[in-house]
Design an enzyme around this catalytic site. Sequence first.
Site, PDB file in Angstrom:
ATOM      1  N   LEU A  90      -8.984   1.553   8.651  1.00 20.45           N
ATOM      2  CA  LEU A  90      -9.611   0.394   9.286  1.00 20.45           C
ATOM      3  C   LEU A  90      -8.902   0.048  10.590  1.00 20.45           C
ATOM      4  O   LEU A  90      -9.534  -0.308  11.585  1.00 20.45           O
ATOM      5  CB  LEU A  90      -9.595  -0.804   8.334  1.00 20.45           C
ATOM      6  CG  LEU A  90     -10.536  -0.734   7.126  1.00 20.45           C
ATOM      7  CD1 LEU A  90     -10.390  -1.984   6.269  1.00 20.45           C
ATOM      8  CD2 LEU A  90     -11.975  -0.560   7.558  1.00 20.45           C
ATOM      9  N   HIS A  95      -8.724  11.006  -2.378  1.00 22.46           N
ATOM     10  CA  HIS A  95      -8.215   9.708  -2.799  1.00 22.46           C
ATOM     11  C   HIS A  95      -7.835   9.778  -4.273  1.00 22.46           C
ATOM     12  O   HIS A  95      -8.577  10.334  -5.087  1.00 22.46           O
ATOM     13  CB  HIS A  95      -9.258   8.617  -2.575  1.00 22.46           C
ATOM     14  CG  HIS A  95      -8.709   7.234  -2.601  1.00 22.46           C
ATOM     15  ND1 HIS A  95      -8.303   6.620  -3.771  1.00 22.46           N
ATOM     16  CD2 HIS A  95      -8.472   6.344  -1.604  1.00 22.46           C
ATOM     17  CE1 HIS A  95      -7.854   5.409  -3.484  1.00 22.46           C
ATOM     18  NE2 HIS A  95      -7.950   5.211  -2.175  1.00 22.46           N
ATOM     19  N   HIS A 114     -12.381  12.010   0.120  1.00 21.98           N
ATOM     20  CA  HIS A 114     -12.479  10.629   0.613  1.00 21.98           C
ATOM     21  C   HIS A 114     -12.524  10.514   2.130  1.00 21.98           C
ATOM     22  O   HIS A 114     -13.327   9.759   2.672  1.00 21.98           O
ATOM     23  CB  HIS A 114     -11.273   9.848   0.079  1.00 21.98           C
ATOM     24  CG  HIS A 114     -11.192   8.428   0.532  1.00 21.98           C
ATOM     25  ND1 HIS A 114     -12.173   7.498   0.267  1.00 21.98           N
ATOM     26  CD2 HIS A 114     -10.221   7.761   1.235  1.00 21.98           C
ATOM     27  CE1 HIS A 114     -11.826   6.329   0.779  1.00 21.98           C
ATOM     28  NE2 HIS A 114     -10.651   6.467   1.377  1.00 21.98           N
ATOM     29  N   ARG A 146      -0.913   9.141  -0.511  1.00 19.54           N
ATOM     30  CA  ARG A 146      -2.084   9.548  -1.286  1.00 19.54           C
ATOM     31  C   ARG A 146      -2.065  11.018  -1.682  1.00 19.54           C
ATOM     32  O   ARG A 146      -2.501  11.376  -2.778  1.00 19.54           O
ATOM     33  CB  ARG A 146      -3.360   9.230  -0.499  1.00 19.54           C
ATOM     34  CG  ARG A 146      -3.657   7.747  -0.450  1.00 19.54           C
ATOM     35  CD  ARG A 146      -4.907   7.443   0.339  1.00 19.54           C
ATOM     36  NE  ARG A 146      -5.195   6.013   0.297  1.00 19.54           N
ATOM     37  CZ  ARG A 146      -6.180   5.443   0.970  1.00 19.54           C
ATOM     38  NH1 ARG A 146      -6.978   6.169   1.742  1.00 19.54           N
ATOM     39  NH2 ARG A 146      -6.388   4.138   0.878  1.00 19.54           N
ATOM     40  N   ARG A 190      -3.510  10.624   5.741  1.00 22.95           N
ATOM     41  CA  ARG A 190      -3.633   9.247   6.219  1.00 22.95           C
ATOM     42  C   ARG A 190      -3.025   8.272   5.216  1.00 22.95           C
ATOM     43  O   ARG A 190      -3.238   8.402   4.013  1.00 22.95           O
ATOM     44  CB  ARG A 190      -5.107   8.885   6.443  1.00 22.95           C
ATOM     45  CG  ARG A 190      -5.299   7.436   6.850  1.00 22.95           C
ATOM     46  CD  ARG A 190      -6.737   7.116   7.151  1.00 22.95           C
ATOM     47  NE  ARG A 190      -7.618   7.194   5.995  1.00 22.95           N
ATOM     48  CZ  ARG A 190      -7.707   6.276   5.041  1.00 22.95           C
ATOM     49  NH1 ARG A 190      -6.911   5.206   5.056  1.00 22.95           N
ATOM     50  NH2 ARG A 190      -8.567   6.420   4.046  1.00 22.95           N
ATOM     51  N   GLU A 205      -6.970   1.403  -3.260  1.00 18.20           N
ATOM     52  CA  GLU A 205      -5.521   1.497  -3.416  1.00 18.20           C
ATOM     53  C   GLU A 205      -4.908   0.119  -3.631  1.00 18.20           C
ATOM     54  O   GLU A 205      -3.820  -0.011  -4.192  1.00 18.20           O
ATOM     55  CB  GLU A 205      -4.925   2.159  -2.171  1.00 18.20           C
ATOM     56  CG  GLU A 205      -3.476   2.522  -2.282  1.00 18.20           C
ATOM     57  CD  GLU A 205      -3.056   3.483  -1.174  1.00 18.20           C
ATOM     58  OE1 GLU A 205      -2.006   3.251  -0.569  1.00 18.20           O
ATOM     59  OE2 GLU A 205      -3.791   4.455  -0.935  1.00 18.20           O
ATOM     60  N   PHE A 234       0.852  -1.188   0.000  1.00 19.40           N
ATOM     61  CA  PHE A 234       0.000   0.000   0.000  1.00 19.40           C
ATOM     62  C   PHE A 234       0.887   1.236   0.000  1.00 19.40           C
ATOM     63  O   PHE A 234       2.073   1.168   0.346  1.00 19.40           O
ATOM     64  CB  PHE A 234      -0.931   0.000   1.220  1.00 19.40           C
ATOM     65  CG  PHE A 234      -2.381  -0.244   0.886  1.00 19.40           C
ATOM     66  CD1 PHE A 234      -2.759  -1.292   0.082  1.00 19.40           C
ATOM     67  CD2 PHE A 234      -3.380   0.581   1.393  1.00 19.40           C
ATOM     68  CE1 PHE A 234      -4.091  -1.528  -0.224  1.00 19.40           C
ATOM     69  CE2 PHE A 234      -4.704   0.372   1.097  1.00 19.40           C
ATOM     70  CZ  PHE A 234      -5.077  -0.687   0.289  1.00 19.40           C
ATOM     71  N   LEU A 266     -15.222   4.841  -4.971  1.00 19.66           N
ATOM     72  CA  LEU A 266     -13.837   4.466  -4.684  1.00 19.66           C
ATOM     73  C   LEU A 266     -13.356   3.272  -5.494  1.00 19.66           C
ATOM     74  O   LEU A 266     -14.063   2.276  -5.649  1.00 19.66           O
ATOM     75  CB  LEU A 266     -13.715   4.140  -3.191  1.00 19.66           C
ATOM     76  CG  LEU A 266     -12.350   3.666  -2.687  1.00 19.66           C
ATOM     77  CD1 LEU A 266     -11.326   4.789  -2.791  1.00 19.66           C
ATOM     78  CD2 LEU A 266     -12.465   3.191  -1.243  1.00 19.66           C
ATOM     79  N   GLN A 324      -8.536  14.367   2.899  1.00 19.61           N
ATOM     80  CA  GLN A 324      -7.842  13.502   1.947  1.00 19.61           C
ATOM     81  C   GLN A 324      -8.643  13.340   0.659  1.00 19.61           C
ATOM     82  O   GLN A 324      -9.833  13.002   0.692  1.00 19.61           O
ATOM     83  CB  GLN A 324      -7.589  12.118   2.544  1.00 19.61           C
ATOM     84  CG  GLN A 324      -6.815  11.204   1.605  1.00 19.61           C
ATOM     85  CD  GLN A 324      -6.261  10.001   2.323  1.00 19.61           C
ATOM     86  OE1 GLN A 324      -6.935   8.979   2.438  1.00 19.61           O
ATOM     87  NE2 GLN A 324      -5.029  10.107   2.816  1.00 19.61           N
TER      88      GLN A 324
END
Length: 563
Positions: A378, A229, A337, A273, A372, A242, A113, A239, A227
Amino acid sequence: MQSHDLIIVGAGLAGMRAALEGVKAGIDVAIVTKIHPLRSHSCAAQGGINAAINPQDSRDSHAFDTVKGADYIGDEDAIELMCHEAPEAILEMDRMGTPFSRIEGGLIAQRAFGGASFNRTCYAADRTGQVLLHTLWEQLVKAQVKVYEECSVMRLVTDREQAIAGVVAYDIKTGAVFALRAKAVLMATGGYGRVFLSNTNATTNTGDGMALALRAGAPLADMEFVQFHPTGLRTSGVLVTEGARGEGGYLINALGERFMSRYAPNKLELASRDVVSRAEQTEIIEGRGINGAVFLDLRHLGADKILERLPQIRQLSLDLEGVDAIHAPIPIRPTAHYSMGGIRTDKYGASPLHGLFAAGEAACVSVHGANRLGGNSLLDTIVFGRITGSHCARFVKGEKLRDFAASEVAAVKGNLDTLKSRPDQGVRPIALHHRMAAAMNLHCGVFRTVEGMREGVSELPGLREDYQKIHLDDHADDFNIDLLRAVELGHLIDLAECIVRGALAREESRGAHSRIDFPERDDAVWRKHTLSHWDGAKGEVILSHEPVRTLGRAEYAPKVRTY
């Protein structure tokens, strides 16, 4: 008047995880949610959840990546706490039955990621949030937690000592307004993506908990950090995980160039991001996009890998863009996002308002700082849901129920009746929402200018004035969504003011906040949090600041971020 030890507002991952801690501690806990728990926006999180569970990885490396990704404005004590708790949080969800994707031998699969120095993102194909949510819902049902379903909280109630006394809620099913007393309230209401016209969020993501806390006297922090995305679908903003880039997807422009080498020569598509979104927006502005979009190319991954690991992404692209990702690149663009800001809390989720707690995206702990990292949202919900729930349980055992004035319920009823009975002056909630959201996209997007933000501030009085004129077409008591959307619009206007005033005040570029007139980060002046307060006398948001919580570690000293 019904009472509980702890009321949790919101039934996503943070709210449900906190509720389980309350049950474990033996307190009377209840959840209030305006939608069924399994419709919570946590289910839309696709790509994965970070944790250093591989022996070759480390919790300290995860913490460093998060500090750097946050552009050195995250609170380091909270970041270390989250990253150090992450492995056990994942393994606990595994023991509960979360169906993570596996590698040969049965170990939990992890993918790359953005902004990470190790492949530490655990996943369940491209439906990670959904499977986590269903796992916790099973536990919630098993524990027989009381859920006030399809009930929207309209007011946070405090007593004369400015301590939390409970909430006033509106039953969407019947139109009834009722009081719930509590020793503590935990806000887990998620983000406010609907402030922006183009966003990845559900229509329910209206920042209710943040706005209610603001009006009750709790400060919000770092609201200017929004943010965008990198991969929202061009037409809808929905969405695209990623994880698609983590699996090897390329970003290409209208010329077919894989352009990220110009902006992040080492990490390419897996830079943080904010870096990727600015790169995409630059390509579009300089004429190398098509119809306001660039492209995510998965074709080289092959049909088998796409169907195994990214089946939902392929289907979304087919349904919403008419593009089959197996055969053609997906048109994408930066899209609002996630909120790095929220209700200001310490690392245990406690706000400055006595008895008010927050967790998940509704909170600003702050582990995400100015940007972030993917896979940390999560994790934030699971780790701080547990920590805050446990802290709330200890808190309420030393508290008593506070005085709850009956006039609070009458006031909410009066407000709702006024909205329903207001004469038609030509202003509809949906039109006013569109006007506000379009202005936020225009004036507070990926790149910000002083002229644009000043224009955004200048539009606020007109928005507030017209909000007092909105007319509802639906006057029913039961399932009056017109009424609910009108109330939510009031919340969004408050949050829009926090965002644009904070952005105008912060004269630097840091993380997701990128100003054309102040292109560099200014640690000497602006390595601090912005706090937004509601000034009832003035009827507007005012700002203050507080220091970042640092630990003095040499490796966390601010540096130029490169990827």
